[in-house]
Motif scaffolding. Structure first.
Motif, PDB file in Angstrom:
ATOM      1  N   LYS A 163       0.833  -1.203   0.000  1.00  0.00           N
ATOM      2  CA  LYS A 163       0.000   0.000   0.000  1.00  0.00           C
ATOM      3  C   LYS A 163       0.868   1.253   0.000  1.00  0.00           C
ATOM      4  CE  LYS A 163      -3.798   2.258   2.470  1.00  0.00           C
ATOM      5  NZ  LYS A 163      -4.753   2.170   3.615  1.00  0.00           N
ATOM      6  N   GLN A 164       1.924   1.248   0.813  1.00  0.00           N
ATOM      7  CA  GLN A 164       2.819   2.407   0.859  1.00  0.00           C
ATOM      8  C   GLN A 164       3.554   2.586  -0.464  1.00  0.00           C
ATOM      9  OE1 GLN A 164       5.551   2.454   4.177  1.00  0.00           O
ATOM     10  NE2 GLN A 164       6.695   4.202   3.388  1.00  0.00           N
ATOM     11  N   GLU A 204       2.516   2.163  -3.392  1.00  0.00           N
ATOM     12  CA  GLU A 204       1.668   2.756  -4.422  1.00  0.00           C
ATOM     13  C   GLU A 204       1.874   4.263  -4.550  1.00  0.00           C
ATOM     14  OE1 GLU A 204      -2.290   1.743  -3.391  1.00  0.00           O
ATOM     15  OE2 GLU A 204      -2.085  -0.404  -3.856  1.00  0.00           O
ATOM     16  N   THR A 205       2.232   4.930  -3.471  1.00  0.00           N
ATOM     17  CA  THR A 205       2.371   6.389  -3.494  1.00  0.00           C
ATOM     18  C   THR A 205       3.779   6.878  -3.183  1.00  0.00           C
ATOM     19  OG1 THR A 205       1.648   6.485  -1.176  1.00  0.00           O
ATOM     20  CG2 THR A 205      -0.045   6.730  -2.888  1.00  0.00           C
ATOM     21  N   GLU A 206       4.679   5.984  -2.793  1.00  0.00           N
ATOM     22  CA  GLU A 206       6.024   6.393  -2.395  1.00  0.00           C
ATOM     23  C   GLU A 206       6.844   6.834  -3.618  1.00  0.00           C
ATOM     24  OE1 GLU A 206       8.608   7.794  -0.337  1.00  0.00           O
ATOM     25  OE2 GLU A 206       7.311   6.547   0.942  1.00  0.00           O
ATOM     26  N   THR A 207       7.577   7.945  -3.469  1.00  0.00           N
ATOM     27  CA  THR A 207       8.403   8.459  -4.564  1.00  0.00           C
ATOM     28  C   THR A 207       9.879   8.534  -4.209  1.00  0.00           C
ATOM     29  OG1 THR A 207       7.983  10.736  -3.833  1.00  0.00           O
ATOM     30  CG2 THR A 207       6.500   9.816  -5.521  1.00  0.00           C
TER      31      THR A 207
END
Length: 408
Positions: free
Chosen positions: A287-288, A290-293
């Motif tokens: 889940k993390q 999916e948005t981590e850059t």
């Protein structure tokens, strides 16, 4: 005391998988810098011991056995406790053991075994030069730290063991606790990474062969300091570390090395693993992701997911495991050889417990199968080590305590 040193090229002759980073999807593209093995034969009172440093991620039991067997076939038979086979832990060197579903290249492994065994046999047979051992150290500032918290207490000492012939330096053993993983998974060329560049610069400065030994570096690195994951950062880091060594190393202190003694320590670990807890952690990581850059956080998340998948596949189970270490005493010098990724704090505890004038931890030695071992307090929060380790909190502390008890 006498020493003999050999250096040999163990660069692959054709592209193969690199030993590290699950994100990589192909074999390396080019050879950026040589992959090297350094062999030092030490003789004290007619008793010999061999130290070996290899530019690979880890030296697993099968490879170590092949090296010893091949060395015996060349006329030099060594007992396992008479040799330390250590890895610098570069993640951009050639793969030499199992790593998830990636195969090691058998042709390359044969080449490494042949060349390293020849170097060992030659160094062993060499009568060597009479030397005196001297010790120096340097505290490195502002370049690396605990890779999860730069403000946390951590081992940033570089240790230098010099071998002097009639007052002139003839060979150097250098160890520090720093993950040899400056280069990231996006770097697709073969490289010895940070330790290879430090070795090159030290050899240039001192004009002697240099054996690089990895320390208690399980949770140490330059993540908070690096400016890139490419070789320009390796050069910057190595140059800065060597510059601090040149400017700040303490005066050489003579060590009395009188004999070679080895004591094996085995901690018997007993614990239970719950596959369901790993499944929940895997879901949280996905889940993390999916948005981590952030590049380094993505790297940790991907590695953690792969580790959880391995643990889930193994299922819930009761584990009873032998965790060895080897304590070598040479007089004023003790070396604790650890076959895994020992954390900085645990290594500092071990070194502080020794009554020897100098105590060093040599990590990532064969069979290099114990994995990450960090203190129980480090399990709190997000870290590569607590995600990937096979041990519940407290087991590594008990392992370190067993070593400390043996030292005392």
């Amino acid at each position: 005391m006498k020493i003999a040193v050999r250096q040999c090229d163990i660069t692959p002759l054709r592209p193969c998988w690199q030993g590290g980073y699950v994100q990589r999807s192909q074999v390396y593209e080019h050879v950026h810098d040589p992959i090297t093995a350094i062999v030092l034969a030490l003789t004290l009172n007619d008793k010999k011991m061999i130290w070996v440093s290899l530019d690979v991620s880890g030296v697993q039991a099968d490879l170590a056995r092949q090296i010893l067997d091949k060395t015996a076939a060349k006329g030099v038979t060594l007992e396992p406790e008479e040799i330390i086979l250590g890895a610098t832990h570069t993640h951009s060197g050639p793969l030499v053991g199992s790593y998830y579903d990636r195969p090691a290249d058998p042709e390359y492994c044969d080449l490494l075994v042949d060349r390293v065994s020849s170097a060992i046999a030659e160094a062993y047979r060499d009568p060597g030069i009479e030397v005196e051992a001297r010790y120096s150290k340097v505290m490195i500032d502002g370049l690396y730290s605990n890779r999860n918290d730069r403000n946390k207490q951590s081992d940033k000492m570089v240790h230098l063991l010099g071998f002097f012939e009639q007052g002139q330096l003839s060979a150097l053993y250098c160890t520090l606790a720093h993950h040899c993983t400056v280069l990231g998974p996006n770097f697709m060329d073969l490289s010895a990474d940070l330790f290879g560049e430090i070795r090159r610069l030290l050899q240039k400065q001192f004009d002697v062969p240099v054996l690089m030994a990895q320390g208690n570096a399980g949770d140490m690195g330059n993540k908070q300091y690096r400016q890139s994951n490419l070789f320009d950062e390796v050069e910057r880091q190595a140059a800065a570390i060597v510059d601090q060594i040149r400017k700040k190393q303490t005066p050489w202190e003579t060590l009395q090395l009188r004999e070679i003694q080895c004591r094996t320590v085995v901690y018997h670990a007993v614990y239970d693993l719950d596959a369901e807890s790993f499944a929940q952690k895997k879901a949280d990581f996905e889940k993390q992701l999916e948005t981590e850059t952030d590049f380094d956080t993505v790297k940790l998340l991907v590695t953690g997911i792969q580790s959880f998948e391995r643990k889930i596949a193994a299922g819930s189970r009761h584990v009873e495991r032998k965790m060895p270490a080897w304590i070598y005493t040479f007089g004023d010098l003790q070396i604790v050889a650890v076959p895994g990724e020992l954390g900085s704090i645990l290594g500092m505890r071990i070194k502080a417990a020794s009554s020897a004038k100098v105590c060093l931890v040599w990590g990532y030695v064969d069979p290099c199968d114990l994995g990450y071992m960090i203190e129980k307090e480090a399990y709190e929060g997000f870290s590569q080590e607590s995600n990937v380790t096979d041990y519940p909190a407290g087991i590594p502390d008990a392992y370190a305590a067993a070593i400390i008890e043996a030292l005392q």
